[in-house]
Design a protein around this motif. Structure first.
Motif, PDB file in Angstrom:
ATOM      1  N   ASP A 140       0.813  -1.223   0.000  1.00 50.90           N
ATOM      2  CA  ASP A 140       0.000   0.000   0.000  1.00 50.90           C
ATOM      3  C   ASP A 140       0.850   1.279   0.000  1.00 50.90           C
ATOM      4  OD1 ASP A 140      -2.202  -1.531  -0.246  1.00 50.90           O
ATOM      5  OD2 ASP A 140      -3.125  -1.023   1.677  1.00 50.90           O
ATOM      6  N   ALA A 141       2.177   1.121   0.061  1.00 51.02           N
ATOM      7  CA  ALA A 141       3.050   2.290  -0.102  1.00 51.02           C
ATOM      8  C   ALA A 141       3.526   2.352  -1.550  1.00 51.02           C
ATOM      9  CB  ALA A 141       4.241   2.209   0.848  1.00 51.02           C
ATOM     10  N   ASP A 142       3.771   1.174  -2.140  1.00 47.73           N
ATOM     11  CA  ASP A 142       4.205   1.081  -3.535  1.00 47.73           C
ATOM     12  C   ASP A 142       3.824  -0.304  -4.070  1.00 47.73           C
ATOM     13  OD1 ASP A 142       5.414   0.915  -5.975  1.00 47.73           O
ATOM     14  OD2 ASP A 142       7.473   1.173  -5.257  1.00 47.73           O
ATOM     15  N   PRO A 143       2.718  -0.378  -4.817  1.00 49.88           N
ATOM     16  CA  PRO A 143       2.238  -1.685  -5.301  1.00 49.88           C
ATOM     17  C   PRO A 143       3.269  -2.420  -6.160  1.00 49.88           C
ATOM     18  CG  PRO A 143       0.614   0.055  -5.701  1.00 49.88           C
ATOM     19  CD  PRO A 143       1.861   0.727  -5.240  1.00 49.88           C
ATOM     20  N   GLU A 144       4.237  -1.685  -6.737  1.00 49.51           N
ATOM     21  CA  GLU A 144       5.239  -2.297  -7.610  1.00 49.51           C
ATOM     22  C   GLU A 144       6.460  -2.796  -6.840  1.00 49.51           C
ATOM     23  OE1 GLU A 144       4.737  -2.541 -11.056  1.00 49.51           O
ATOM     24  OE2 GLU A 144       2.751  -1.956 -10.361  1.00 49.51           O
ATOM     25  N   PHE A 145       6.498  -2.540  -5.521  1.00 54.78           N
ATOM     26  CA  PHE A 145       7.725  -2.794  -4.772  1.00 54.78           C
ATOM     27  C   PHE A 145       8.247  -4.220  -4.937  1.00 54.78           C
ATOM     28  CE2 PHE A 145       9.954  -4.184  -0.915  1.00 54.78           C
ATOM     29  CZ  PHE A 145      11.031  -3.315  -0.954  1.00 54.78           C
ATOM     30  N   VAL A 146       7.372  -5.213  -4.759  1.00 52.96           N
ATOM     31  CA  VAL A 146       7.859  -6.605  -4.802  1.00 52.96           C
ATOM     32  C   VAL A 146       8.381  -6.984  -6.182  1.00 52.96           C
ATOM     33  CG1 VAL A 146       6.582  -7.541  -2.846  1.00 52.96           C
ATOM     34  CG2 VAL A 146       5.483  -7.441  -5.069  1.00 52.96           C
ATOM     35  N   VAL A 147       7.917  -6.265  -7.201  1.00 53.85           N
ATOM     36  CA  VAL A 147       8.421  -6.536  -8.549  1.00 53.85           C
ATOM     37  C   VAL A 147       9.804  -5.913  -8.722  1.00 53.85           C
ATOM     38  CG1 VAL A 147       7.907  -6.299 -11.012  1.00 53.85           C
ATOM     39  CG2 VAL A 147       6.032  -6.425  -9.360  1.00 53.85           C
ATOM     40  N   LYS A 148       9.965  -4.711  -8.152  1.00 51.73           N
ATOM     41  CA  LYS A 148      11.226  -3.963  -8.333  1.00 51.73           C
ATOM     42  C   LYS A 148      12.348  -4.457  -7.431  1.00 51.73           C
ATOM     43  CE  LYS A 148       9.275   0.086  -7.640  1.00 51.73           C
ATOM     44  NZ  LYS A 148       8.814   1.501  -7.637  1.00 51.73           N
ATOM     45  N   ALA A 149      11.982  -4.867  -6.194  1.00 56.39           N
ATOM     46  CA  ALA A 149      13.029  -5.177  -5.206  1.00 56.39           C
ATOM     47  C   ALA A 149      13.715  -6.502  -5.519  1.00 56.39           C
ATOM     48  CB  ALA A 149      12.404  -5.217  -3.817  1.00 56.39           C
ATOM     49  N   ARG A 150      15.033  -6.496  -5.381  1.00 58.68           N
ATOM     50  CA  ARG A 150      15.797  -7.724  -5.561  1.00 58.68           C
ATOM     51  C   ARG A 150      16.403  -8.118  -4.224  1.00 58.68           C
ATOM     52  NH1 ARG A 150      19.666  -5.437 -10.017  1.00 58.68           N
ATOM     53  NH2 ARG A 150      19.743  -4.013  -8.267  1.00 58.68           N
ATOM     54  N   PRO A 151      16.735  -9.402  -4.073  1.00 56.46           N
ATOM     55  CA  PRO A 151      17.337  -9.833  -2.810  1.00 56.46           C
ATOM     56  C   PRO A 151      18.557  -8.981  -2.482  1.00 56.46           C
ATOM     57  CG  PRO A 151      16.825 -11.742  -4.166  1.00 56.46           C
ATOM     58  CD  PRO A 151      16.550 -10.529  -5.012  1.00 56.46           C
ATOM     59  N   GLY A 152      18.672  -8.576  -1.252  1.00 54.43           N
ATOM     60  CA  GLY A 152      19.821  -7.783  -0.832  1.00 54.43           C
ATOM     61  C   GLY A 152      19.550  -6.291  -0.834  1.00 54.43           C
ATOM     62  N   ASP A 153      18.454  -5.866  -1.455  1.00 53.01           N
ATOM     63  CA  ASP A 153      18.148  -4.433  -1.516  1.00 53.01           C
ATOM     64  C   ASP A 153      17.793  -3.865  -0.140  1.00 53.01           C
ATOM     65  OD1 ASP A 153      18.645  -4.437  -4.174  1.00 53.01           O
ATOM     66  OD2 ASP A 153      16.579  -4.087  -4.832  1.00 53.01           O
ATOM     67  N   PHE A 154      17.861  -2.544  -0.058  1.00 50.35           N
ATOM     68  CA  PHE A 154      17.522  -1.842   1.182  1.00 50.35           C
ATOM     69  C   PHE A 154      16.277  -0.976   1.006  1.00 50.35           C
ATOM     70  CE2 PHE A 154      22.042  -2.515   1.869  1.00 50.35           C
ATOM     71  CZ  PHE A 154      22.119  -2.763   3.226  1.00 50.35           C
ATOM     72  N   LYS A 170      11.685  -9.232   5.699  1.00 46.24           N
ATOM     73  CA  LYS A 170      12.796 -10.186   5.749  1.00 46.24           C
ATOM     74  C   LYS A 170      12.596 -11.278   4.709  1.00 46.24           C
ATOM     75  CE  LYS A 170      15.795 -12.541   8.916  1.00 46.24           C
ATOM     76  NZ  LYS A 170      15.682 -13.964   9.078  1.00 46.24           N
ATOM     77  N   ALA A 171      11.364 -11.793   4.625  1.00 49.25           N
ATOM     78  CA  ALA A 171      11.087 -12.876   3.665  1.00 49.25           C
ATOM     79  C   ALA A 171      11.189 -12.373   2.222  1.00 49.25           C
ATOM     80  CB  ALA A 171       9.713 -13.467   3.934  1.00 49.25           C
ATOM     81  N   ALA A 172      11.016 -11.060   2.023  1.00 41.16           N
ATOM     82  CA  ALA A 172      11.170 -10.488   0.684  1.00 41.16           C
ATOM     83  C   ALA A 172      12.648 -10.421   0.295  1.00 41.16           C
ATOM     84  CB  ALA A 172      10.527  -9.107   0.627  1.00 41.16           C
ATOM     85  N   GLY A 173      13.521 -10.775   1.208  1.00 38.54           N
ATOM     86  CA  GLY A 173      14.943 -10.862   0.898  1.00 38.54           C
ATOM     87  C   GLY A 173      15.721  -9.574   1.077  1.00 38.54           C
ATOM     88  N   LEU A 174      15.093  -8.589   1.705  1.00 45.72           N
ATOM     89  CA  LEU A 174      15.785  -7.311   1.886  1.00 45.72           C
ATOM     90  C   LEU A 174      16.982  -7.460   2.838  1.00 45.72           C
ATOM     91  CD1 LEU A 174      12.795  -4.854   2.390  1.00 45.72           C
ATOM     92  CD2 LEU A 174      14.184  -5.166   0.353  1.00 45.72           C
ATOM     93  N   SER A 175      18.009  -6.644   2.589  1.00 48.60           N
ATOM     94  CA  SER A 175      19.155  -6.603   3.509  1.00 48.60           C
ATOM     95  C   SER A 175      18.754  -5.956   4.821  1.00 48.60           C
ATOM     96  CB  SER A 175      20.300  -5.794   2.906  1.00 48.60           C
ATOM     97  OG  SER A 175      21.044  -6.574   2.014  1.00 48.60           O
ATOM     98  N   GLY A 176      17.875  -4.958   4.708  1.00 49.14           N
ATOM     99  CA  GLY A 176      17.464  -4.275   5.917  1.00 49.14           C
ATOM    100  C   GLY A 176      16.818  -2.944   5.607  1.00 49.14           C
ATOM    101  N   VAL A 177      16.590  -2.175   6.660  1.00 50.45           N
ATOM    102  CA  VAL A 177      15.953  -0.868   6.522  1.00 50.45           C
ATOM    103  C   VAL A 177      16.855   0.190   7.141  1.00 50.45           C
ATOM    104  CG1 VAL A 177      13.889   0.518   6.994  1.00 50.45           C
ATOM    105  CG2 VAL A 177      13.676  -1.967   6.745  1.00 50.45           C
ATOM    106  N   ILE A 178      17.085   1.262   6.394  1.00 51.02           N
ATOM    107  CA  ILE A 178      17.804   2.428   6.912  1.00 51.02           C
ATOM    108  C   ILE A 178      16.758   3.532   7.031  1.00 51.02           C
ATOM    109  CG2 ILE A 178      19.589   4.161   6.417  1.00 51.02           C
ATOM    110  CD1 ILE A 178      20.879   1.950   4.565  1.00 51.02           C
ATOM    111  N   ALA A 179      16.605   4.114   8.218  1.00 52.01           N
ATOM    112  CA  ALA A 179      15.591   5.162   8.372  1.00 52.01           C
ATOM    113  C   ALA A 179      16.085   6.236   9.328  1.00 52.01           C
ATOM    114  CB  ALA A 179      14.277   4.573   8.875  1.00 52.01           C
TER     115      ALA A 179
END
Lengths: 421, 184
Positions: free
Chosen positions: B57-71, B92-101
């Motif tokens: 609901d923040a970006d419907p395309e996110f799971v398509v754009k994000a690759r494993p390791g992304d932030f 985490k299950a989407a494979g992200l490295s983490g969140v910087i905020a």
């Protein structure tokens, strides 16, 4: 001599067996009640089992309530509730509520006297902070923290700094606890109390009924707070006297205690507040709302689904009809409230007005079921959050208000106060 | 069952200079858990299922754009709102490295550690890193590098208590260690 402490610090110190704690200190504390629901408990139960644990630390102190997607909205949510039920039976939990015994957790636990003043309560639900209205330290945690506490009976905390909010003056008609907290969040922002305790005091609070106190503390999380709290008094005593299932302790802030922030509000000229999409901090006085049509109005939730809220709505709806094309959904928060509203004749007023009466459930508040919005629709609700997609489609909108304004808006078909009808 | 951060703990114990690297996906302030994982998907707690709807609901395309390791790089108060642990689980299950905020809401902050989702509080990095920049984070030093601009930032150091949790492999592993007796 021990330096002065705030009520939050005193409750934390007592549960950590320490004479004194100060903000920033990490403590391990005893938990009086650990709470989970049908959304959060299944994850905690999995973690509990994975840890190899066999028994909860105390079957009287682990409380499970299947209230979010109940009555089960689909097979997946029925399965979640089944996991919770099986665990509750296996662990012989004394306080497990589902079906006809179930009420919205944060209305149900105070009503049944399961949570009492002076308690330290954690819940895998962010609105666990509601119980601060009783003079308890209560905070939301994640499922993994709940799992750990279900096993050990304790939990680690960082002692928060406290922010003091002083409310003075007589509340104008149609202005209540919901408006005070929406105004406060509007003032300090959705992260204005991040990691901190919000303590509410002042002569307005001294006479504020318990239902309004619970509403105020309920929404402390919407300012990012760890907990909201009100010093227990005669009103508290009257509320808990015939309910409390355990002995309770009244704590109070010591004179000279340290606050990280102090803010004073004169409420005598305050108007009902409406929080615009998509953050609870977007609150405006009713007179500055303008023309906002609504498709749906929801009166309910852990924030405003108590009997006092329904009485207010009935006062406004009495002899009136909901506007054509508007769905008014009224959700009594617990079976006791439901029955009481029926006895008092409130249901007759609601049905005459054309409202839908729902069984107790969190339902539409978190976009679960029982009143989901389509793209482009707007709702006014007595609930606690108006984030993007909160009540349904990501292109729908939610406006937050008190029960009287929500009822009046259902009648007018646009956001208005009872005096505008 | 959600994975505990064994990988991180292992690396830390070996004393490796563990780095996370990937592309930045930018988000604004007050990204709440309803946006991270909408309520309509909460009838399951299966990580793979939740990952399909991460940030929807923040970006419907996110799971398509994000690759494993992304932030994810976001503004203040990331993860505000509901206590649903489904939010850090989905990321985490989407494979992200983490969140910087710039800052995190407290329940999310706590749950992210419990889940082993690395999070880094750093207002300067959050403000300056741009969408699409290649970012690396050194877990030991807390140094965040924007490899696209060549700038480096230092995240707030982890409180020692949190480091202990991560070193033990997350909260549950920490608890298992403590109560080994009950599971015998």
């Amino acid at each position: 001599m021990t330096p002065p402490m705030t009520i939050t610090e005193k409750i934390l110190a007592a549960h950590a067996d320490l004479e004194y704690v100060e903000p920033g200190q990490l403590i391990q504390a005893r938990v009086d009640i650990a709470l989970g629901n049908d959304i959060t408990a299944p994850i905690a139960i999995k973690a509990f089992r994975q840890a190899g644990a066999r028994k909860v630390f105390d079957p009287e102190r682990v409380v499970l309530v299947s209230d979010h997607f109940a009555p089960h909205k689909d097979i997946a949510s029925a399965t979640q509730c089944q996991i919770v039920r099986q665990f509750a039976q296996e662990q012989h939990l004394v306080h497990f509520y589902e079906g006809g015994d179930m009420g919205i957790e944060h209305a149900l636990l105070p009503e049944k006297g399961i949570v009492v003043p002076g308690d330290l309560i954690i819940g895998a639900d962010s609105h666990t902070c509601t119980y601060g209205g009783l003079g308890a330290f209560a905070t939301g945690i994640g499922s993994t923290d709940l799992a750990a506490t279900m096993i050990t009976g304790d939990c680690w905390f960082k002692v928060p700094e406290t922010m003091l909010f002083i409310f003075t003056g007589k509340l104008p008609r149609w202005v209540g606890g919901k408006d005070l907290i929406l105004y406060t969040i509007g003032d300090i922002g959705v992260d204005g109390a991040l990691y901190r305790a919000m303590e509410f005091t002042g002569d307005t609070i001294d006479t504020l009924p318990m239902s309004d106190r619970l509403t105020m503390c309920n929404m402390a999380i919407e300012a990012g707070a760890k907990n909201g709290i009100i010093t227990p008094d005669e009103i508290t005593l009257k509320y808990v006297n015939n309910r409390a299932l355990r002995p309770f302790t009244f704590y109070a802030t010591d004179p000279g205690a340290n606050y990280a922030f102090v803010r004073e509000y004169d409420v005598s000229t305050m108007e009902p507040q409406v929080a615009f999409p998509h953050l609870p901090e977007n609150s405006r006085p009713l007179s500055q709302v303008g023309q906002v049509p609504v498709d749906q109005a929801v009166i309910g939730s852990c924030t405003n689904g108590r009997l006092e809220d329904l009485r207010l709505a009935a006062q406004v709806l009495n002899g009136r009809r909901v506007a054509s094309g508007v769905r008014l959904i009224i959700i009594p928060a617990t079976p006791w409230i439901y029955r009481q509203a029926l006895k008092e004749g409130l249901f007759e007023i609601f049905l005459e007005a054309g409202a839908i009466i729902s069984p107790p459930t969190c339902g539409p508040c978190l976009g679960g079921h029982m009143g989901i919005l389509a793209a482009g629709e707007a709702a006014i609700a007595t609930t606690n959050r108006n984030f993007v997609g909160r009540m349904g489609h990501p292109e729908s909108k939610v406006y937050l208000a008190n029960p009287a304004v929500t009822a009046a808006s259902a009648v007018a078909g646009r956001i208005v106060g009872p005096d505008d009808l | 069952m959600v994975e505990l951060p064994q990988r991180l703990a292992h690396k830390r114990h070996l004393g490796d200079n563990m780095k996370l690297q990937g592309q930045a996906h930018k988000f604004g302030n007050d990204i709440n858990t309803d946006e991270i994982i909408p309520g309509r998907y909460l009838s399951t707690s299966d990580p793979e299922e939740l990952a399909k709807h991460a940030m929807e609901d923040a970006d419907p395309e996110f799971v398509v754009k994000a690759r494993p390791g992304d932030f994810i790089v976001a503004g203040k108060n990331f993860g505000c709102g509901s206590s649903r642990e489904h939010a850090p689980i989905a990321l985490k299950a989407a494979g992200l490295s983490g969140v910087i905020a710039a800052s995190f809401a407290r329940i999310f902050y706590r749950s992210a550690f419990n889940m082993g989702l690395p999070i880094f509080e750093c207002p300067a990095a959050a403000a300056e890193i741009k969408a699409g920049d290649e970012v690396s984070v050194d877990l030991d030093s807390g140094v965040i590098a924007d490899l696209t601009t060549g700038k480096t930032y230092t995240a707030q150091p982890l409180p020692s208590f949190m480091q202990e949790l991560l070193a033990d492999g997350g909260l549950m592993a920490h608890v298992i260690k403590k109560i080994g007796v009950q599971s015998q």
